[in-house]
Motif scaffolding. Structure first.
Motif, PDB file in Angstrom:
ATOM      1  N   THR A   1       0.840  -1.211   0.000  1.00  0.00           N
ATOM      2  CA  THR A   1       0.000   0.000   0.000  1.00  0.00           C
ATOM      3  C   THR A   1       0.871   1.256   0.000  1.00  0.00           C
ATOM      4  OG1 THR A   1      -1.708  -1.190   1.219  1.00  0.00           O
ATOM      5  CG2 THR A   1      -1.828   1.211   1.246  1.00  0.00           C
ATOM      6  N   GLU A   2       1.948   1.210   0.765  1.00  0.00           N
ATOM      7  CA  GLU A   2       2.837   2.377   0.806  1.00  0.00           C
ATOM      8  C   GLU A   2       3.435   2.650  -0.572  1.00  0.00           C
ATOM      9  OE1 GLU A   2       6.073   1.973   3.508  1.00  0.00           O
ATOM     10  OE2 GLU A   2       7.008   3.838   2.857  1.00  0.00           O
ATOM     11  N   VAL A   3       3.899   1.575  -1.220  1.00  0.00           N
ATOM     12  CA  VAL A   3       4.475   1.730  -2.561  1.00  0.00           C
ATOM     13  C   VAL A   3       3.422   2.272  -3.530  1.00  0.00           C
ATOM     14  CG1 VAL A   3       5.432   0.463  -4.534  1.00  0.00           C
ATOM     15  CG2 VAL A   3       6.205  -0.063  -2.200  1.00  0.00           C
ATOM     16  N   LEU A   4       2.196   1.809  -3.356  1.00  0.00           N
ATOM     17  CA  LEU A   4       1.115   2.195  -4.255  1.00  0.00           C
ATOM     18  C   LEU A   4       0.751   3.671  -4.116  1.00  0.00           C
ATOM     19  CD1 LEU A   4      -1.059   0.952  -6.235  1.00  0.00           C
ATOM     20  CD2 LEU A   4      -2.532   0.775  -4.219  1.00  0.00           C
ATOM     21  N   LEU A   5       0.750   4.169  -2.895  1.00  0.00           N
ATOM     22  CA  LEU A   5       0.156   5.490  -2.638  1.00  0.00           C
ATOM     23  C   LEU A   5       1.167   6.625  -2.518  1.00  0.00           C
ATOM     24  CD1 LEU A   5      -2.598   4.586  -0.016  1.00  0.00           C
ATOM     25  CD2 LEU A   5      -2.807   4.741  -2.500  1.00  0.00           C
ATOM     26  N   ARG A   6       2.408   6.307  -2.188  1.00  0.00           N
ATOM     27  CA  ARG A   6       3.357   7.391  -1.951  1.00  0.00           C
ATOM     28  C   ARG A   6       3.659   8.108  -3.256  1.00  0.00           C
ATOM     29  NH1 ARG A   6       8.491   3.390  -0.790  1.00  0.00           N
ATOM     30  NH2 ARG A   6       8.984   2.948  -2.950  1.00  0.00           N
ATOM     31  N   PRO A   7       4.011   9.381  -3.228  1.00  0.00           N
ATOM     32  CA  PRO A   7       4.241  10.159  -2.013  1.00  0.00           C
ATOM     33  C   PRO A   7       3.028  10.981  -1.557  1.00  0.00           C
ATOM     34  CG  PRO A   7       5.020  11.388  -3.886  1.00  0.00           C
ATOM     35  CD  PRO A   7       4.439  10.110  -4.425  1.00  0.00           C
ATOM     36  N   ARG A   8       1.919  10.914  -2.300  1.00  0.00           N
ATOM     37  CA  ARG A   8       0.809  11.829  -1.993  1.00  0.00           C
ATOM     38  C   ARG A   8      -0.019  11.369  -0.813  1.00  0.00           C
ATOM     39  NH1 ARG A   8      -3.069  13.479  -6.517  1.00  0.00           N
ATOM     40  NH2 ARG A   8      -3.706  14.881  -4.835  1.00  0.00           N
ATOM     41  N   PHE A   9      -0.174  10.045  -0.653  1.00  0.00           N
ATOM     42  CA  PHE A   9      -1.075   9.545   0.382  1.00  0.00           C
ATOM     43  C   PHE A   9      -0.365   8.495   1.238  1.00  0.00           C
ATOM     44  CE2 PHE A   9      -3.690  10.618  -3.344  1.00  0.00           C
ATOM     45  CZ  PHE A   9      -4.489  11.600  -2.798  1.00  0.00           C
ATOM     46  N   ALA A  10      -0.919   8.294   2.415  1.00  0.00           N
ATOM     47  CA  ALA A  10      -0.404   7.247   3.304  1.00  0.00           C
ATOM     48  C   ALA A  10      -1.578   6.656   4.071  1.00  0.00           C
ATOM     49  CB  ALA A  10       0.624   7.816   4.263  1.00  0.00           C
ATOM     50  N   VAL A  11      -1.759   5.377   3.931  1.00  0.00           N
ATOM     51  CA  VAL A  11      -2.811   4.664   4.668  1.00  0.00           C
ATOM     52  C   VAL A  11      -2.185   3.438   5.317  1.00  0.00           C
ATOM     53  CG1 VAL A  11      -4.980   3.391   4.500  1.00  0.00           C
ATOM     54  CG2 VAL A  11      -4.642   5.427   3.095  1.00  0.00           C
TER      55      VAL A  11
END
Ligand SMILES: [Zn+2]
Length: 246
Positions: free
Chosen positions: A162-172
């Motif tokens: 999930t981190e790889v998917l969302l960074r750098p704009r979001f963090a879940v």
């Protein structure tokens, strides 16, 4: 106060995870209907639980395509076949007699819906009330053979993805705050935190009362016994439903 997504099917563990989350966040229960027989009863439980928290609501997500796959799934175990429980979502799917078929490996789907819900509601986290230490025991397996998708390493791997998917704009972040607890310990926490266990629904079947015999009901009954407490949502004894003759 930021929002937090709590994935829940209306059961005890989700309710306790939500009670913990509600201390710091607005709680958004996300219910996923994947065609399970108890779906509407689960939603009713969440609708009853939400008002017991300071700020909470219920969001319903329907995944009808999973219903199609469920109907077509070829891997329903034969009635007397040994259970192969690997890959089954520990707290959401029965391994016994729930028709029409066991569906394997749904946890990534659930967590993905959770992450998307978190993005939708600007939540920094997705909370799930699963436990690992005793789910294996409930399934008749050594703890080391617990369902893979209820293990810490599985959730850790999903968090990295999930981190790889969302960074750098979001963090879940996916959080499972109860993962190291036994079911009975979760029930004791529920009592301490005044969680309305009478409003929860655990049974895999639909009905006015829990069936009392499915895997989920059996695990719940054992856990209440281990905790030394009475289940406020237990099915009434058969005799209680029939007025005494005079
Ligand atoms: Zn049941």
């Amino acid at each position: 106060m930021s929002a937090a997504v709590v994935l829940s099917g209306g059961g005890i563990k989700g309710a306790v995870a939500a009670a913990r989350t509600a201390k710091e966040h607005e709680t958004i229960f996300v219910h996923i209907n994947y065609g399970q027989p108890s779906a509407n009863r689960e939603i009713a439980a969440l609708d009853a639980l939400a008002p017991t928290l300071p700020k909470s609501r219920v969001v319903r997500i329907a995944l009808p395509y999973l219903s199609q796959l469920r109907a077509a799934a070829p891997d329903a175990p034969a009635p007397n076949a040994p259970r192969d429980t690997r890959g089954i979502v520990g707290t959401s799917i029965s391994t016994s007699s729930v028709p029409p078929a066991v569906m394997r490996g749904l946890m990534p789907v659930f967590l993905s819906v959770g992450v998307q819900s978190a993005l939708r509601f600007n939540s920094p986290k997705v909370v799930i009330g699963l436990t690992n230490t005793d789910d294996a025991a409930h399934l008749g397996l050594p703890v080391a053979d617990s369902p893979p998708d209820t293990r810490r390493e599985f959730l850790h791997a999903f968090n990295i993805m999930t981190e790889v998917l969302l960074r750098p704009r979001f963090a879940v972040q996916i959080e499972a705050p109860l993962i190291d607890l036994r079911y009975a310990e979760v029930i004791k926490l529920a009592q301490r935190w005044h969680v309305s266990l009478d409003k929860t629904w655990t049974c895999h079947r639909f009905g006015t009362h829990p069936c009392g015999v499915c895997d989920a009901c059996a695990a719940r009954t054992r856990a209440f016994g281990e905790a030394g407490l009475v289940d406020p949502a237990a099915a009434p004894p058969a005799s209680a439903a029939t007025p005494a003759a005079h």
